[in-house]
Structures are given as structure tokens and as C-alpha cells.
Design a protein around this motif. Structure first.
Motif, mmCIF file in Angstrom:
data_model
loop_
_atom_site.group_PDB
_atom_site.id
_atom_site.type_symbol
_atom_site.label_atom_id
_atom_site.label_comp_id
_atom_site.label_asym_id
_atom_site.label_seq_id
_atom_site.Cartn_x
_atom_site.Cartn_y
_atom_site.Cartn_z
ATOM 1 N N THR A 179 0.828 -1.203 0.000
ATOM 2 C CA THR A 179 0.000 0.000 0.000
ATOM 3 C C THR A 179 0.862 1.252 0.000
ATOM 4 O OG1 THR A 179 -1.603 -1.263 1.324
ATOM 5 C CG2 THR A 179 -1.997 1.089 1.089
ATOM 6 N N HIS A 219 0.910 4.457 -2.765
ATOM 7 C CA HIS A 219 0.618 5.847 -2.412
ATOM 8 C C HIS A 219 1.872 6.680 -2.170
ATOM 9 C CE1 HIS A 219 -3.679 5.182 -2.194
ATOM 10 N NE2 HIS A 219 -3.499 4.143 -1.400
ATOM 11 N N ASN A 272 2.941 7.797 0.594
ATOM 12 C CA ASN A 272 2.873 8.672 1.761
ATOM 13 C C ASN A 272 2.016 8.017 2.835
ATOM 14 O OD1 ASN A 272 -0.029 9.966 1.784
ATOM 15 N ND2 ASN A 272 0.658 10.025 -0.356
ATOM 16 N N ASP A 312 -2.315 8.879 2.945
ATOM 17 C CA ASP A 312 -3.179 8.109 2.046
ATOM 18 C C ASP A 312 -3.144 6.621 2.382
ATOM 19 O OD1 ASP A 312 -3.899 10.404 0.728
ATOM 20 O OD2 ASP A 312 -2.400 10.183 -0.855
ATOM 21 N N THR A 313 -1.964 6.139 2.784
ATOM 22 C CA THR A 313 -1.840 4.727 3.155
ATOM 23 C C THR A 313 -2.695 4.415 4.374
ATOM 24 O OG1 THR A 313 0.404 4.616 2.262
ATOM 25 C CG2 THR A 313 -0.227 2.920 3.853
ATOM 26 N N GLN A 343 -5.338 6.013 5.366
ATOM 27 C CA GLN A 343 -6.751 6.105 4.991
ATOM 28 C C GLN A 343 -7.216 4.838 4.289
ATOM 29 O OE1 GLN A 343 -7.109 9.721 2.707
ATOM 30 N NE2 GLN A 343 -7.274 11.023 4.524
ATOM 31 N N GLU A 344 -6.395 4.310 3.374
ATOM 32 C CA GLU A 344 -6.800 3.095 2.657
ATOM 33 C C GLU A 344 -6.872 1.896 3.591
ATOM 34 O OE1 GLU A 344 -5.453 0.219 -1.058
ATOM 35 O OE2 GLU A 344 -4.847 2.320 -1.027
#
Length: 230
Positions: A187, A191, A193, A196-197, A199-200
Motif C-alpha cells: 500500500t 501511495h 505517503n 493516504d496509506t 486512509q486506505e
């Protein structure tokens, strides 16, 4: 244990409320009330507060049941629980059907990356189906239901030429750490960063930062448009 309490018809809700308030029951065909001493555990996947507002669930029963609420996140938000559950259900059904089935790494990857809309119940039924229907001791990708094998929100943790490799035996904690590391690493690669990682993966950024350091993945954070994986 009262499962799916949110779907209980209103007329039965009234009877249940009386039982909880009076701590008495009357047997079918009986004329005398009998005292009871029980503790009620109930479960639902519905929003009971919304059901109360829509007059589909009695407010007085809701507050009577809602003494110690325990919220359990969907399985897709508890990726660390999937592998232990897989191993547990595999053991249970191997014992039940007197088999020695194991999962190929390709199958394990699919199961770990599936979002499990039916949560642990769907996972349990899937493992039982695989144990019962697979013809060989090693369960391979062709044994998987199409709904799982064709739905992969993440990049597989194993390449296809490893799909016949059985699930390795070893300390459970170590295996969980290895798969968690690979999921986070893949992940992060996508991304570059932490925000974003996180959040996913639906985890706190502080948790991701700690795990990033634990697994030595700090080099996968993108700097100046490039990912340093050294």
C-alpha cells in the motif's frame, strides 16, 4: 444470546421487554409465571438508534438492552484478524470432516485481500466450503468461489506461480506480522505517503507510523517524487 435483535417484530419486542422488566416467563400452555435469572447478550448489524427513530424498534427495549454496548468493526477494518480466523476455521473443519486440508499461498492471498462484506460468518462459510468441496489436500485458486477470486482490492501478496505452495506452518504471531508487513509495504508503494496509506488501510496514522518503523518500511515513503526502498 439473541442474534439479529434489530429484526425482531414489534409484537415480540413487547414480550421481550416484559420478560426483562418482570424477570418472569410463562410456558406455552401454562398458567403460572416462573421466575428467571438470566443475562441477555444481543447482537445486530443494524443501526438501532435509526430503527428507534423510524419506529421499527421500541425505545424502551433499546435502553433496556443497551447497558454495555460493544461495537465491533467490520472484518475489512480488522485485517489483522483475518489470518487467525482463517487458521482457526481451517482447524475446526479439518477436525469436523476428518481431513488435512491446507491453503495454497495464492488462495491465502485472495482471502487476506478480500473485503468480506459478510464478515466472519462469510469467512467461516467460505473455509467450510473449501474444505468440503476441494478434491486435493492443498486448496488452490481454482477451488475459490468466483466472487472472491475475481475481487482483489489489493495487489496479491504472492505471485501466481506460487499458488500451489501450501500455507506454511509456524508461530502464528510471526505469520501475522509477515502478512501485515507485506500489506503495508504494497500500500505504501502505491501511495508513497503515510496519510493516504493510513486512509486506505483504515488505521490511525500514529499506528501506521509505529508499524512502519517496526517493519523497517520508512524507505517506502516518497520523497521528491521518488520512493527510496533502500
Amino acid at each position: 444470546f439473541l442474534d439479529e435483535i434489530g429484526e425482531l417484530p414489534l409484537e415480540l419486542q413487547a414480550k421481550l421487554l416484559n420478560v426483562l422488566q418482570d424477570r418472569e416467563i410463562k410456558r406455552v400452555g401454562g398458567t403460572k409465571s416462573l421466575p428467571i435469572d438470566v443475562r441477555i447478550i444481543s447482537a445486530t448489524n443494524l443501526d438501532l438508534q435509526s430503527r428507534v427513530k423510524d419506529r421499527m424498534f421500541r425505545e424502551d427495549l433499546y435502553y433496556r438492552l443497551n447497558v454495555i454496548p460493544i461495537h465491533i468493526n467490520p472484518l475489512r477494518q480488522r485485517a489483522q484478524d483475518i489470518l487467525p480466523l482463517i487458521k482457526y476455521f481451517l482447524h475446526v473443519f479439518n477436525e469436523r470432516y476428518n481431513t488435512t486440508k491446507c491453503l495454497s499461498s495464492g488462495v491465502l492471498s485472495c482471502l487476506l485481500h478480500y473485503d468480506w462484506p459478510g464478515n466472519a460468518r462469510e469467512l467461516r462459510n467460505t473455509i467450510e466450503r473449501l474444505v468440503v468441496t476441494s478434491t486435493e489436500d492443498i486448496i488452490i485458486l481454482q477451488d475459490l468461489p468466483e466472487s472472491i477470486s475475481k475481487k482483489q482490492p489489493y495487489r496479491p501478496a504472492f505471485s501466481s506461480d506460487q499458488s500451489s505452495t501450501p500455507l506454511p506452518l509456524g508461530p502464528l504471531r510471526k505469520m501475522v506480522d509477515e502478512f501485515e508487513k507485506e500489506i503495508i509495504m504494497n500500500t505504501l508503494k502505491n501511495h508513497g505517503n503515510l496519510v493516504d496509506t493510513a486512509q486506505e488501510l483504515q488505521i490511525d496514522i500514529s499506528t501506521l507510523t509505529r508499524k512502519n518503523k517496526k517493519y523497517g518500511l520508512t524507505g517506502y515513503v516518497r520523497t521528491n517524487g521518488k520512493i527510496d526502498s533502500t
